[in-house]
Every structure is written in C-alpha cells, then in structure tokens.
Write a protein that holds these residues in place. Structure first.
Motif, short mmCIF file in Angstrom:
data_model
loop_
_atom_site.label_atom_id
_atom_site.label_comp_id
_atom_site.label_asym_id
_atom_site.label_seq_id
_atom_site.Cartn_x
_atom_site.Cartn_y
_atom_site.Cartn_z
N GLY B 86 -38.94 -0.54 9.82
CA GLY B 86 -38.04 0.11 8.85
C GLY B 86 -37.26 1.25 9.44
N CYS B 87 -37.70 1.75 10.60
CA CYS B 87 -37.00 2.89 11.21
C CYS B 87 -35.90 2.38 12.13
CB CYS B 87 -38.00 3.74 12.01
SG CYS B 87 -37.17 4.99 13.02
N PRO B 88 -34.66 2.79 11.89
CA PRO B 88 -33.55 2.27 12.68
C PRO B 88 -33.68 2.54 14.18
CG PRO B 88 -32.72 3.39 10.74
CD PRO B 88 -34.19 3.66 10.81
N VAL B 125 -33.31 14.54 6.34
CA VAL B 125 -32.25 13.85 5.60
C VAL B 125 -32.31 12.32 5.61
CG1 VAL B 125 -30.69 15.81 5.95
CG2 VAL B 125 -30.51 13.82 7.46
N CYS B 126 -33.22 11.72 6.38
CA CYS B 126 -33.31 10.26 6.35
C CYS B 126 -33.61 9.77 4.94
CB CYS B 126 -34.47 9.77 7.24
SG CYS B 126 -33.95 9.18 8.84
N PRO B 127 -32.96 8.70 4.51
CA PRO B 127 -33.35 8.10 3.23
C PRO B 127 -34.64 7.31 3.46
CG PRO B 127 -31.48 6.91 4.18
CD PRO B 127 -31.81 8.03 5.13
N GLN B 128 -35.75 8.01 3.67
CA GLN B 128 -37.02 7.39 4.10
C GLN B 128 -37.45 6.25 3.19
OE1 GLN B 128 -37.07 10.92 3.82
NE2 GLN B 128 -37.48 11.67 5.87
N GLU B 129 -37.25 6.42 1.87
CA GLU B 129 -37.76 5.40 0.95
C GLU B 129 -37.04 4.07 1.12
OE1 GLU B 129 -36.24 8.16 0.05
OE2 GLU B 129 -34.54 7.62 -1.23
N LYS B 130 -35.89 4.11 1.83
CA LYS B 130 -35.20 2.84 2.09
C LYS B 130 -35.40 2.43 3.54
CE LYS B 130 -31.50 3.52 -1.23
NZ LYS B 130 -30.91 4.86 -1.13
N GLN B 131 -36.14 3.22 4.31
CA GLN B 131 -36.35 2.89 5.72
C GLN B 131 -37.85 2.80 6.00
OE1 GLN B 131 -33.92 5.69 7.91
NE2 GLN B 131 -32.05 4.87 7.07
N CYS B 132 -38.37 3.76 6.77
CA CYS B 132 -39.76 3.63 7.18
C CYS B 132 -40.74 3.56 6.01
CB CYS B 132 -40.13 4.78 8.11
SG CYS B 132 -39.68 6.41 7.46
N MET B 133 -40.45 4.31 4.95
CA MET B 133 -41.39 4.32 3.83
C MET B 133 -41.29 3.07 2.97
SD MET B 133 -41.30 8.35 2.77
CE MET B 133 -42.37 8.30 1.34
N ILE B 154 -43.82 14.70 7.96
CA ILE B 154 -44.67 15.00 9.12
C ILE B 154 -43.77 15.23 10.34
CG2 ILE B 154 -46.53 14.13 10.61
CD1 ILE B 154 -47.51 12.46 8.23
N GLU B 155 -42.75 14.37 10.43
CA GLU B 155 -41.80 14.50 11.53
C GLU B 155 -41.15 15.89 11.53
OE1 GLU B 155 -39.85 10.62 11.57
OE2 GLU B 155 -38.09 11.68 12.31
N ARG B 156 -40.76 16.30 10.35
CA ARG B 156 -40.12 17.61 10.21
C ARG B 156 -41.05 18.72 10.66
NH1 ARG B 156 -37.82 20.83 4.90
NH2 ARG B 156 -38.64 22.81 5.61
N VAL B 479 -27.42 9.57 9.29
CA VAL B 479 -27.61 10.34 10.51
C VAL B 479 -28.39 9.52 11.54
CG1 VAL B 479 -28.80 12.35 11.45
CG2 VAL B 479 -27.51 12.56 9.32
N ILE B 480 -29.44 8.86 11.08
CA ILE B 480 -30.29 8.15 12.04
C ILE B 480 -29.55 6.97 12.67
CG2 ILE B 480 -31.45 6.75 10.27
CD1 ILE B 480 -33.26 8.18 13.26
N LEU B 481 -28.72 6.29 11.89
CA LEU B 481 -27.95 5.18 12.48
C LEU B 481 -26.94 5.72 13.48
CD1 LEU B 481 -27.34 2.87 9.40
CD2 LEU B 481 -28.62 2.30 11.47
#
Ligand SMILES: Cc1cc2nc3c(=O)[nH]c(=O)nc-3n(C[C@H](O)[C@H](O)[C@H](O)COP(=O)(O)OP(=O)(O)OC[C@H]3O[C@@H](n4cnc5c(N)ncnc54)[C@H](O)[C@@H]3O)c2cc1C
Ligand SMILES: Cc1cc2nc3c(=O)[nH]c(=O)nc-3n(C[C@H](O)[C@H](O)[C@H](O)COP(=O)(O)OP(=O)(O)OC[C@H]3O[C@@H](n4cnc5c(N)ncnc54)[C@H](O)[C@@H]3O)c2cc1C
Ligand code: SF4
Ligand code: SF4
Ligand code: FES
Lengths: 286, 499
Positions: B86-88, B125-133, B154-156, B479-481
């Motif tokens: 899920g993480c780009p 700022v990652c939209p985590q719930e649509k990516q890793c989470m 945790i990353e933060r 941002v992550i992309l």
C-alpha cells in the motif's frame, strides 16, 4: 540579493532605479515585468515593469511611483543597498510587427515607464511612432527627453495646461484616428480609467488598441489566479497571458473593482508605515 | 472516533499503563497475535479544537515514546506484509515497526530512510487510510482502515526524534563532475536533489518562489505541517552542497534548453508541480471576494498574511466563507479561513462525505473545529452586490445516482432545489491542472491531453537528458508519489550520466 546600482528621483513621488540582474537583463523583452520582494519574511511581492535594460552591463531599470507600503519602502532604499528578491522576466512580451502606418503610443502618468520599452521595440522594428504623454501637471511628466528622442512625434498633454496641450490624452488620440493617414495600431498604458477611455476612443475607428493591465498579483507564474481579468467573456491571467490585452475586449469595470479588493487593508498599512517614518524622523520611539 | 478531549499527558499515562501491563518492550515476544490486535489504537495527542481554531500552530502534537511503543506493538508482523504494497515507496513497514516496538528508534529510522527521504512530512500528510493503512491486516480484522496500525504517526515520531538528535550526516560519493539542474523545489525536486548529491553529482535547484518546499510551504498550512520541518530538509540539502537558486522561473528566466546548452547542465529534472488553479466557470467567478485556494493559501502561508501586524501582504476579511471542493486543499482553505477570523465557514461539496478525497483525519479535524459541511450541494452562480463584491451564492441540491465508469455514484441535481446562501467570500478548491509555463516553452517535451509530461519507466521525457516527475507527471497527486518519482528519476539520471 539584487543590488541597486543607481537611483534617481524623476518627480515628487516617482523614482528610477538601475538594478544588477544579469539573468533577467539577458532574457527580457519589451512588455515584460518583474516581481520583487524587499525582504525575506514579511514583505509583499509587487510587480513592476522592466522600463529599460542593458544586456551587456547585466542591468535592468525600474521606474515606480511611491503609492503605498511597498513602493514607499522601496523609494527609501539607496544606491548600494539591495532588494532581497527579484523574479523575472515575467509575462508575454509585446507583439511587435513591422507596420507601414504609424503606431500610436499613449502613456498616462507612471504608465510612461512601461511604455518606454515598447516604443523602443517599435523603433527597433523600424516603425514610425507617435507618442502621446499625459500627466496632471508638468511636474508629474516623466521620461520626457527619452520619449522625445525615441518618438517620431511627441504630443504632451497636461490636465492644467502647465505644459503642452491642456487636454486629456484621448483628444489628440481621436484626432490621430481621424487623420488622413490612418494609424496601424495603438498601445495605451496608464491608470485603468485612462486605458478604458483610450479604448473607447479608438473603438469606433476599429483601431487595434493594446492596453497593459496592472492587476494585483502574488506569484506572477500563473499559479494563484489572483491577477485574473475578464477579456472578451473569457478569464485570463494577466501575469502569463498578459499583461497586454486587446483594450476593446477587456472588462475594465470588473478589473477596477478587483484592484480595490484590499483597499482598506492597504490604506491602514500605509498609514502605519508613514507614522513609523515620522516617529523615526522625529528621533522618537524605536 | 473517541469523543471527549484527552490532553497529551493523559494519553501518555494511559499508554504507560498498557506498556507496564504487557511488560513492553521485553514482553513483546510473549504477546499473542490475538492480544496484539486487541490493544486499542493510540490516539494522536492534539490541541483542543476550541483553542486551535484561534492559532496557526500544529494541531497534531505527535505520539510520546510510550505511545509509540504501544502502537508499534499492535503490528502482527505479517509474513506477506500487505501494508508495504500500500505504500507507494514500499517502505519496509514491519521492519521499522518491529524495531520501534523494541524501542530501537535509531534502527527504525534507518530502515525508513532506505526508502523515504521525507518521513517527517509523509508521516504527517500521507493519506494513510488509502495507502499503507488501507491494506494493513489489522485494519482488515477491525473492519476499518482507520483502526490499522498508525504507521504514519510512528513514522512521524521517529523522524522528529531523529531530527532533534541532528541525524543529518550522510555519506557522499566523490564528485563526478556532472551538473544536474532541478526545476522546482517541491518534495519531488528535493528528493532527487538529495539522491543525486549523495551520488556525487553537482546539483542546482531552480525555484520560482523566494522559498523552497513547493506546495509544502505555500499550500499546506502551518497548523498541519510546520514550515520549520520543510526548512530542516532544505538546510540538510544545503549542507550536502546542493545549491538553491531562488527567483528563477524556468521558461522565462531561462528555458530548459538554455540550461543545457548555455549553462552546461548535463541533465535536467523537471518537477514544477501542477500549479494551475481550476475554476468552475460559473457566473460571478471574477467578483471581488472569489479566490482560488492557491491564492488564499499562498497569501496566508508563504506570505504570512495571518500575521496582520507584521506582514505586508493583505488577506481578505471575511465573515461567511464558502469553500468549493472536498479534498485536502478544500479542508486547508476552510480551516485557514476559520483561523483568520471568519464567523462561519462552509464546505460546499457535490457528493457525500464518503466520496471526499481529503484525508479522513482532516475532515474529522475540520468538523471538530466547527466547519459546516453542505454536502450534496453545488453552487450555480455567485451573486454580486452593487460594488462588484460577493453577496451570496445560488446553489442546487444533489442526490447520488447511478455509478459511473469509475464506480463512484454520480451526483444528479434535484430539480427545483435552488436555494440562496448568504456568503461574502468564495474559495475554489477544485484541484490544480498542469501549469504550462515549462512545457509551453519546451516544445521537445511530449505531454498527454491534460498537459502532463509523459515519461518512460526511468522518468525520462521525450527530450534526451530531461527527466520529469511529481505532480507535473502524475497530475495533482500526493507528496509521497512526488517523492517516489524523484527517487526513480534520480536513478534514471545517474544511469544516464554514467553512459
Ligand atoms: C504587470 C504590472 C506592471 C506594473 N508596472 C509598474 C511600474 O512600472 N511602475 C509602477 O509604479 N507601478 C507598476 N505597477 C503597479 C505596482 O505594482 C503597484 O503600484 C504596487 O503593487 C503598489 O504596491 P504598494 O504596496 O506600494 O501599494 P499598496 O499599498 O498595495 O497600494 C496603494 C494604492 O495603490 C493601489 N494599487 C494597488 N495595487 C495596484 C496595482 N497593481 N496597480 C495600480 N495601483 C495599485 C491600491 O488600490 C492603493 O490605492 C505594475 C503592476 C503590474 C500588474
Ligand atoms: C493545499 C494543498 C494540500 C495538500 N495536502 C496534501 C496532503 O495532505 N497529503 C499529500 O500527500 N499531498 C497533499 N497535497 C498534494 C501535494 O502537496 C503535491 O502532490 C506535492 O507537493 C507535489 O510535489 P511536486 O514536487 O511535484 O510539486 P510542488 O510541490 O508543486 O512543487 C513545485 C515547485 O516548483 C516551482 N516551480 C513551478 N514552476 C516553476 C518554474 N517554471 N521554474 C522554477 N520553479 C518552478 C513551484 O514554485 C514549486 O515550488 C496538497 C496540495 C495542496 C495544494
Ligand atoms: S510513506 Fe506514507 S504510505 Fe508509506 S508507510 Fe509512510 S505513511 Fe504509509
Ligand atoms: S499489514 Fe499491518 S499488521 Fe501486518 S505487518 Fe503491516 S502494519 Fe503490521
Ligand atoms: S499572479 Fe498569480 S496567477 Fe497571476
């Protein structure tokens, strides 16, 4: 950091500065402008036309009227001091074509400064240029010598008749439209009202009239849309699509109300600065 | 969602209690998967809603050490690690979370840094719930991606802790003598700059604005991403020898071609973002009091207009604000307007909350702060007063109809549902399309029908030696992309320069 190499006062509130800006000077063309910011943190970004430049020396010239907070602060900087940020050249350069008939260039007040490089470019293209310059009175006329030297014909108008004709610039403009030799095109730069009336003057004669709009800007790169105007029912961004547009298509009343968006805040800010300046001058509180 | 506000101290004590009860981190090996899954997700400490609406400082305050250890202990260490997919940028999530659970924070950060350049920013700022989470097993068990392991938080924590310790030492390869120009200092440009500098290339970043960071400094507000965090990354790059040239608009000050031919850059990375605001094309859009979110946010953030005492840049004084859109940009604009003193701020959105592209956390924060959500509503015209200023908006009510090709249910206007809203400021937050300044002055660059630059799998454009990535390639994305593209391009550029 951009260094101020020369400073000259042209009238009671109009100043000319030569800035050391090699990249801008190398790329700039007539009709383009810069956005400057006096310091790094709290100052504002304001657009000023590149009135002249010397590619060999790597310099550009700005001419500005001290009307509010930033231009007042700029006018207080001296030779050798620096401006934190100058971005440019911005905007689409003036479209210059070789014309068989004369080109009329109209400048009102501080508008003569942005007009200067355009007259230069028309002369460089081999065009015959008739310049009309207007101001409220003779003390407010700027760049008279330069314009006289460049133009094939120079008509000066003042509101009070203290120099040249006692008339508004639209009077000689109308006469030129009616002259035997019809002009090829017209460029009018000055306060919005003046540009609006110039466009109205030439409209019946279908004389192509370009005006240079001085809307409020932030980035100057087409990112914010703050500078937008309505031109022929379409929305245009002055900083990238302009600053020059067909005067017969510009919605001037919308543009003028947009320019007054921050009137109250600007006035307050200027007042605060003036007060501070007075306090400093009086050697008072720091 | 928890109701009732808990201050950071309380949350820390609660975490400590869990920690002692489970004997963490030593007891980690004894905790069965089932028990791990039962540990409640640690709540993010934040400023209380009533207070933060009146200031610009960060809303989310970050986990405490106790909270991080407890939260990390929730991870089931899945063998197939669905979260990583899920993480780009494919961070080794179980790896770094496993280390964090043991309290090995330095090691944890090192693992993140193998894949991500900007964890302090992405963690926020990652939209985590649509990516890793979204893909995390724990979230699947709990049937809610918001209940997954709070990977970003945790990353933060790890990134902030690392920065506090001053962890910026990096190994740099000997100089290659190759010069690379980077256009734009957003997350994508900064990432490429870092990777290339490490590989020994001479890197110059050209930025149109007077500050580096792109959208992370001019768009995303201080209360969500403190500017000092972005500045820290920029300072690190400068320390590594990356040159920053501000007030330089590629396409005007110099073209891409001139950078290569006149200035001798061997390769160029175009990462100028997607900065071209969309408007709705409804009547009244050029009235005084109508702003693009880009303008509104740039004035507030980059130009610091919120500081009315010091800043010279003015910002419009509003009483009742309507923000059009449902993405992060809309939430940021609405919450900024509130902080600038508006009495009433509305989010006007055509679909329902479920379809909103904004991060769930931001929507939640906006609601807590008192933003009013007018869903299934769309403006049809902006009404003027006699001075050309906004006096209100005409709206139509919508309902959700059949699903379209994308599977989203299409909003359909309800006939006769017109109504008027008393509004004095409108902010359009409909997203950005690609700014044509660079592509327009570089005809060699191929673009798609939206004006985005097209690239191959190495990030190279149709122009040899010119690479591109981030929003200018993806369309307004994340941002992550943008960072991921930057990494790909850095590898591509390095290979190209070694040929
Ligand atoms: C493309 C472009 C080129 C320009 N070139 C020049 C130039 O060569 N020389 C020059 O003197 N000025 C020029 N201007 C205008 C100049 O940018 C403004 O005078 C300046 O921004 C005012 O800033 P301030 O902080 O000093 O005044 P503010 O405090 O912002 O404003 C003071 C007063 O000026 C009015 N004002 C605000 N913005 C503008 C504006 N953009 N144009 C006109 N009046 C405004 C305000 O309504 C207010 O009454 C140009 C503007 C544009 C868009
Ligand atoms: C208000 C807002 C909120 C957002 N919230 C989130 C979020 O919560 N989570 C998330 O993941 N994403 C979010 N995004 C999206 C994210 O910020 C972008 O996807 C990301 O910043 C793109 O990075 P980039 O490097 O491609 O471009 P940008 O960040 O846009 O940076 C481009 C840079 O290039 C400069 N530039 C442009 N043209 C030129 C030129 N011709 N010459 C020189 N320099 C130039 C610009 O000034 C800018 O600094 C948000 C975006 C906005 C606008
Ligand atoms: S970078 Fe973003 S998507 Fe990847 S693990 Fe971190 S928060 Fe998740
Ligand atoms: S999917 Fe979730 S639970 Fe499984 S390893 Fe990844 S973070 Fe841990
Ligand atoms: S000044 Fe921002 S788009 Fe023109």
């Amino acid at each position: 950091m951009i260094r101020i190499l020369k400073k000259k006062q042209l009238s009671s509130d109009v100043f000319q500065m030569e800035l050391e800006a090699p990249h801008i000077s190398e790329s700039r063309k007539a009709g383009q402008f810069v956005i400057l910011m006096l310091d790094d943190e709290y100052s504002e970004r304001i657009p000023l036309t590149i009135a002249d430049g010397d590619g060999k020396k790597g310099t550009i010239t700005i001419i500005f009227q001290a009307v509010g907070g930033t231009t007042l602060a700029l006018s207080r900087l001296e030779e050798g001091e620096a401006i934190a940020h100058v971005l440019g050249p911005l905007g689409t350069p003036t479209h210059i074509e070789k014309q068989k008939k004369p080109v009329i260039c109209v400048g009102g007040g501080i508008g003569v400064a942005p007009l200067h490089p355009i007259v230069q470019a028309h002369k460089a293209a081999g065009n015959r240029v008739i310049t009309i310059m207007g101001a409220r009175n003779k003390d407010l006329l700027i760049l008279e010598e330069e314009m006289a030297a460049l133009s094939d014909e120079l008509i000066i108008c003042t509101d009070d008749g203290s120099k040249g004709r006692k008339a508004l610039v639209t009077e000689p403009l109308k006469e030129l439209c009616e002259a035997d030799e019809k002009p090829a095109e017209c460029v009018a730069i000055g306060p919005p009202v003046m540009m609006k009336f110039c466009a109205e003057t030439t409209r019946p004669y279908k004389l192509h009239t370009m005006v240079s709009l001085n809307t409020i800007m932030v980035d100057g790169t087409g990112m914010c849309g703050g500078c937008r105007v309505t031109v022929g029912k379409e929305t245009k961004f002055v900083c990238v699509d302009g600053p020059e547009f067909d005067g017969h298509l510009v919605d001037f009343s919308s543009m003028m109300s947009r320019m007054s968006s921050y009137k109250t805040q600007e006035d307050e800010h200027t007042c605060r600065l003036e007060e501070k300046a007075k306090e400093l001058a009086a050697g008072g509180v720091r | 969602m928890t109701c009732g506000y808990k201050d950071p101290g309380t949350l820390d004590l609660e975490a400590l209690a869990v920690r002692e009860n489970l004997n963490l981190p030593q007891g980690l090996n004894q905790i069965k998967k089932k028990d791990r899954a039962a540990i409640p997700q640690q709540e993010m400490p934040s400023q209380e809603a009533g207070i933060r609406g009146g200031n610009m400082t960060e809303v989310a305050l970050g986990y405490s050490e106790n909270q991080v250890i407890v939260e990390a202990s929730r991870c089931l260490e899945c063998a197939n690690a669905p979260c990583v997919k899920g993480c780009p940028v494919s961070i080794d999530i179980p790896g770094f979370i496993g280390a964090a659970a043991k309290g090995e924070f330095d090691e944890a950060l090192d693992i993140i840094k193998e894949s991500s350049m900007l964890p302090a920013i992405c963690g926020r700022v990652c939209p985590q719930e649509k990516q890793c989470m979204e893909t995390c097993t724990l979230g699947k068990i709990r049937k809610d991606p918001m209940e997954s392991v709070a990977i970003g938080r945790i990353e933060r924590f790890l990134a902030d802790r690392g920065a506090e310790k001053g962890d910026s030492t990096v190994d740099k390869a000997p100089s290659t003598g190759k010069k690379v120009a980077i256009v734009g200092s957003g997350p994508s440009g900064l990432t490429t700059a870092a990777d290339l500098a490490r590989l020994g290339h001479e890197v110059t970043v050209f930025e149109a604005f007077h500050k580096a960071g792109g959208v992370t400094v001019y768009g995303i507000p201080e209360f969500r991403l403190p500017k000092s965090i972005v500045q820290r990354e920029v300072d690190n790059l400068e320390a590594m020898g990356v040159q920053f040239v501000y007030d330089f608009l590629v396409g005007r000050t110099r073209t891409v071609k001139e950078l290569m031919e006149k200035d001798g850059y061997h390769a160029v990375y175009v990462a100028n973002g997607a900065g071209l605001p969309k408007f709705m094309n409804i009547p009244g859009e050029n009235l005084v009091g109508v702003f693009s979110a880009n303008e509104y946010l740039t004035r507030a953030n980059l130009m610091k207009a919120y500081d009315t005492e010091k800043a010279a840049t003015p910002i419009y004084k509003s009483r009742k604000v309507a923000v059009f859109g449902g993405g992060n940009v809309a939430m940021d604009a609405a919450r900024t307007a509130l902080r600038l003193g508006a009495e009433e701020v509305h989010i006007v959105y055509r679909r329902t909350e479920k379809e909103m592209p904004a991060r769930v956390e931001e929507v939640h924060h906006a609601r807590e702060e008192g933003i009013i959500f007018d869903l299934l509503t769309n403006p049809t015209a902006i009404i003027s007063d006699d001075q050309g200023r906004v006096a209100g908006i005409e709206c139509l009510q919508y309902e959700l109809g059949e699903a379209d090709e994308s599977g989203r249910r299409r909003p359909v206007a309800i006939e006769g549902s017109e109504f008027f809203m008393d509004i004095d400021t409108c902010i359009t937050a409909l997203g950005n399309s690609s700014n044509p300044l660079v592509t327009g002055t570089t005809p060699e660059l191929d673009t798609n029908k939206w004006g985005n630059i097209t690239v191959n799998e190495d990030g190279m454009t149709s122009m040899p030696g010119v690479f591109a990535g981030g929003d200018i390639v993806q369309g307004a994305a994340t941002v992550i992309l943008a960072m991921g593209d930057g990494r790909t391009a850095a590898r591509g550029i390095h290979e190209y320069l070694n040929q």
